[in-house]
Each structure stands twice: as C-alpha cells, then as structure tokens.
Design a protein around this motif. Structure first.
Motif, PDB file in Angstrom:
ATOM      1  N   GLY A 268       0.807  -1.210   0.000  1.00 15.49           N
ATOM      2  CA  GLY A 268       0.000   0.000   0.000  1.00 15.49           C
ATOM      3  C   GLY A 268       0.839   1.258   0.000  1.00 15.49           C
ATOM      4  N   VAL A 269       0.230   2.367   0.420  1.00 16.05           N
ATOM      5  CA  VAL A 269       0.937   3.646   0.522  1.00 16.05           C
ATOM      6  C   VAL A 269       0.836   4.151   1.951  1.00 16.05           C
TER       7      VAL A 269
ATOM      8  N   ALA B 111      -6.386   6.426  -4.138  1.00 17.83           N
ATOM      9  CA  ALA B 111      -7.819   6.644  -4.294  1.00 17.83           C
ATOM     10  C   ALA B 111      -8.553   6.392  -2.982  1.00 17.83           C
ATOM     11  N   THR B 112      -8.160   5.353  -2.268  1.00 22.06           N
ATOM     12  CA  THR B 112      -8.762   5.051  -0.966  1.00 22.06           C
ATOM     13  C   THR B 112      -8.437   6.150   0.035  1.00 22.06           C
ATOM     14  N   ARG B 113      -7.225   6.653  -0.030  1.00 19.84           N
ATOM     15  CA  ARG B 113      -6.838   7.772   0.848  1.00 19.84           C
ATOM     16  C   ARG B 113      -7.782   8.953   0.647  1.00 19.84           C
ATOM     17  N   GLN B 114      -8.015   9.319  -0.599  1.00 22.63           N
ATOM     18  CA  GLN B 114      -8.870  10.464  -0.886  1.00 22.63           C
ATOM     19  C   GLN B 114     -10.288  10.238  -0.368  1.00 22.63           C
TER      20      GLN B 114
ATOM     21  N   GLN C 273      -1.759   4.485   6.886  1.00 24.94           N
ATOM     22  CA  GLN C 273      -1.554   3.517   5.796  1.00 24.94           C
ATOM     23  C   GLN C 273      -2.861   3.300   5.038  1.00 24.94           C
ATOM     24  N   TYR C 274      -2.755   3.309   3.710  1.00 19.84           N
ATOM     25  CA  TYR C 274      -3.902   3.088   2.832  1.00 19.84           C
ATOM     26  C   TYR C 274      -3.527   2.045   1.773  1.00 19.84           C
ATOM     27  N   PRO C 275      -4.508   1.365   1.193  1.00 18.60           N
ATOM     28  CA  PRO C 275      -4.177   0.438   0.104  1.00 18.60           C
ATOM     29  C   PRO C 275      -3.710   1.156  -1.152  1.00 18.60           C
ATOM     30  N   ASP C 276      -4.227   2.393  -1.379  1.00 18.16           N
ATOM     31  CA  ASP C 276      -3.834   3.160  -2.562  1.00 18.16           C
ATOM     32  C   ASP C 276      -4.258   4.613  -2.357  1.00 18.16           C
TER      33      ASP C 276
ATOM     34  N   LEU D 185      -9.921   7.342  12.641  1.00 21.31           N
ATOM     35  CA  LEU D 185      -9.685   5.925  12.900  1.00 21.31           C
ATOM     36  C   LEU D 185     -10.775   5.022  12.334  1.00 21.31           C
ATOM     37  N   ARG D 186     -11.929   5.576  12.003  1.00 20.23           N
ATOM     38  CA  ARG D 186     -13.004   4.764  11.442  1.00 20.23           C
ATOM     39  C   ARG D 186     -12.712   4.341   9.998  1.00 20.23           C
ATOM     40  N   PHE D 187     -11.827   5.075   9.331  1.00 13.49           N
ATOM     41  CA  PHE D 187     -11.664   4.869   7.896  1.00 13.49           C
ATOM     42  C   PHE D 187     -10.233   4.565   7.463  1.00 13.49           C
ATOM     43  N   VAL D 188      -9.290   4.544   8.375  1.00 11.74           N
ATOM     44  CA  VAL D 188      -7.896   4.376   7.959  1.00 11.74           C
ATOM     45  C   VAL D 188      -7.118   3.667   9.056  1.00 11.74           C
ATOM     46  N   GLN D 189      -6.098   2.933   8.643  1.00 15.13           N
ATOM     47  CA  GLN D 189      -5.250   2.199   9.577  1.00 15.13           C
ATOM     48  C   GLN D 189      -4.130   3.117  10.073  1.00 15.13           C
TER      49      GLN D 189
END
Length: 317
Positions: free
Chosen positions: A216-217, A274-277, A269-272, A245-249
């Motif tokens: 991931g990123v 787009a998920t971060r945004q 940490q995000y998978p990519d 914390l509900r939406f991201v590690q």
C-alpha cells in the motif's frame, strides 16, 4: 506519474523481522483505573466531616494522570488544558516507554539502487542483531514518492533513552554494521536524525503485513507547531482522531524531543491513493472533525504531507 517500483528483494533474513520485534502493550492495567469515591452511611451530624476526610484522601494524580496515559474516557472528560499545562509536556502527552528515532536519508540522484543494497544490508542486520544491540527494533523503512523524492525514512524503536545510549555505543563497535554504514554514506546527500516520543492516543504499530498490494501507501504528515502549543494541539487531536480511525489504519503519532522541536508527525496507511482520498472525505462527515481541524490549524506554523512506499524489508507494509 510516480513510480510504484519497489525496492530490491530482501536478504534471506528479512522474513524473520516480524518475529524479531516484540509487541509492546498499549492497554492499561487494572491499577490505572480511577477509583470510585467512597460512600458514607453515617448520620447527618457527622456526614460532612466524613466527606471532608474522604476528599482529603484523594490523590488527583492517580485518577487523572493514570487514565491520561492510556487515553481513557475518564481522561478525555478531564483533559482540561489548564490542568495539562501544569504538567511537563512530554510526560503529559507522551507515552514515555519508548524513544523513536526518525532517520531521513536524502539519496544522490542516480544512486538509488546502490543505496538500497547497502541500506538493506544495514537495517536487516540491525534487526537480526537486535538482542545484542540494546534491543533496538526496526519499525519500518520507506521511500518517498510524493514530496522530497529520493528521500528514505527509517524509524527505530529504543527502550527509552537508556536503550538509545546503549544501542549507539554497541552499533559503533559492531564491525559488520559499520561496514554497511560506510557502504551507504557515499550515496547520501544529507542525513538527519530526530528523537521522538509517541502520543499516548496514537502509539507506534507493531510489525504487520496489511495484505495491500506492494504494502500500500503510507502518508507521513508533519506539522511545525507554534512554540508552547503542543499540549493544546494534542488535546484537540485526541478528541478528534476517532473520526479518522473509522476509515484508515493508523501507524503512529509522534512529537520531536531532540533535533527539530515543536514538530509533530503522524503516519497513516492506505491500500492506494484513491482510498486515501475517499477516507479523508468521509472523515468530514463525522461530528467533531471540522472542529479539530479548525483548532489545530491555528496552532500550526507549517504543515506538509509525504507519500511513501515501504521497502521490501520493512516490518510494516
């Protein structure tokens, strides 16, 4: 478009890194829970005297600070800035058990592959020899792809300042590590070290494999605070971080203690991308997040965000 090429394949010892780093506990013990106030069954003529004695027996630091160090609901309810300002900054907002060393290497353009080979040898050896080097742990290693491209960030965990002192001496005496270090130096433009403390509400993550493609990123957010505003910033962030914390590690949150001062970092940490945004947009739908942003922005002089990829030997990926 930024390259998503990963670092070289790890040495054979790399897969033992996760097992090598011990997990540190973040949950409070039963002794840290605030004790309920005593009740009385005496008659009305003596109740005021008994209540006064009970109040005199209370030790505020046990209930308040004991809970604060573990970010409990009780601490959040009593987290008044006026009370916090009476305490030493690092002891009030910091977990205190570990010292984290943030190492930043700026690599000479065109030297990336040679640097990676030397850095992999150095940091995997450091992780393998942890027990003989003051129990230092490698938390993670990353390459910047948005921000100061060509920079590499490494975070080490020391068992307090005593552990840091012990590791520094032992590393200097270790011929293998010094050989690997000397192999790295010709590929560097600059290197910076900062000693940090964890925030109690966002401690450093233990090693993990997220399962995200290529790890991931990772987003490293850095805030330069106005001097003297750390406690106020921490209090506002501690109340609002639940929305994120509900939406991201989370990976960890830190404040500088030696090196650059009045500086705060937190890593996600995000998978990519787009998920971060999407995750950042969802946070604004949670009550309290807008207030947190407004409160912390006025305490900040500068801020920046850096997007990083984990190296192949990073225990966090």
């Amino acid at each position: 478009m930024a390259s998503r090429a990963l670092a070289r394949r790890p040495l054979s010892i790399t897969r033992g890194l996760v097992a090598a780093r011990s997990l540190h506990a973040t949950t409070p013990s039963l002794n840290d829970k605030p004790k309920p106030a005593p009740t009385t069954t005496t008659s009305s003529s003596s109740s005021s005297t008994t209540a006064a004695a009970a109040e005199g027996d209370k030790v505020p630091s046990q209930g308040f600070l004991g809970s604060l160090f573990y970010g409990s609901e009780h601490a959040r309810a009593e987290g008044d800035i006026k009370l916090l300002e009476k305490k030493q900054h690092s002891k009030t907002v910091g977990r205190g058990k570990y010292v984290h060393e943030k190492i930043t290497h700026a690599v000479i353009p065109g030297h990336r592959d040679a640097y990676l080979e030397a850095a992999e040898a150095y940091f995997t050896t450091l992780a393998k020899e942890s027990y003989n080097l003051g129990n230092v742990k490698l938390c993670g290693s990353w390459e910047t792809i948005v921000g100061a491209v060509g920079n590499f960030t490494h975070i080490l965990e020391h068992e307090g300042y005593k552990g840091y002192d012990e590791t520094r001496v032992l590393v200097a005496k270790n011929q293998t590590l010094q050989k690997h270090l000397n192999n790295m130096l010709p590929h560097l433009q600059t290197r910076q070290h900062q000693l940090m403390s964890e925030f109690v509400f966002l401690p450093m993550s233990p090693p993990r494999d997220s399962g995200y493609p290529d790890g991931g990123v990772f987003e490293l957010r850095t805030y330069q605070l106005q001097p003297g505003k750390l406690l106020e910033w921490e209090s506002a962030w501690r109340r609002g971080v639940e929305a994120r914390l509900r939406f991201v590690q989370p990976v960890g949150g830190f404040f500088g203690q030696v090196g650059q001062l009045h500086e705060v970092h937190h890593i996600w940490q995000y998978p990519d991308m787009a998920t971060r945004q999407a995750a950042r947009g969802k946070a604004w739908t949670i009550g309290g997040w807008a207030d947190t942003v407004q409160q912390t922005s006025r305490l900040t002089q500068t801020m920046k965000t850096t997007i990083m990829l984990p190296t192949s030997w990073s225990p966090l990926r």
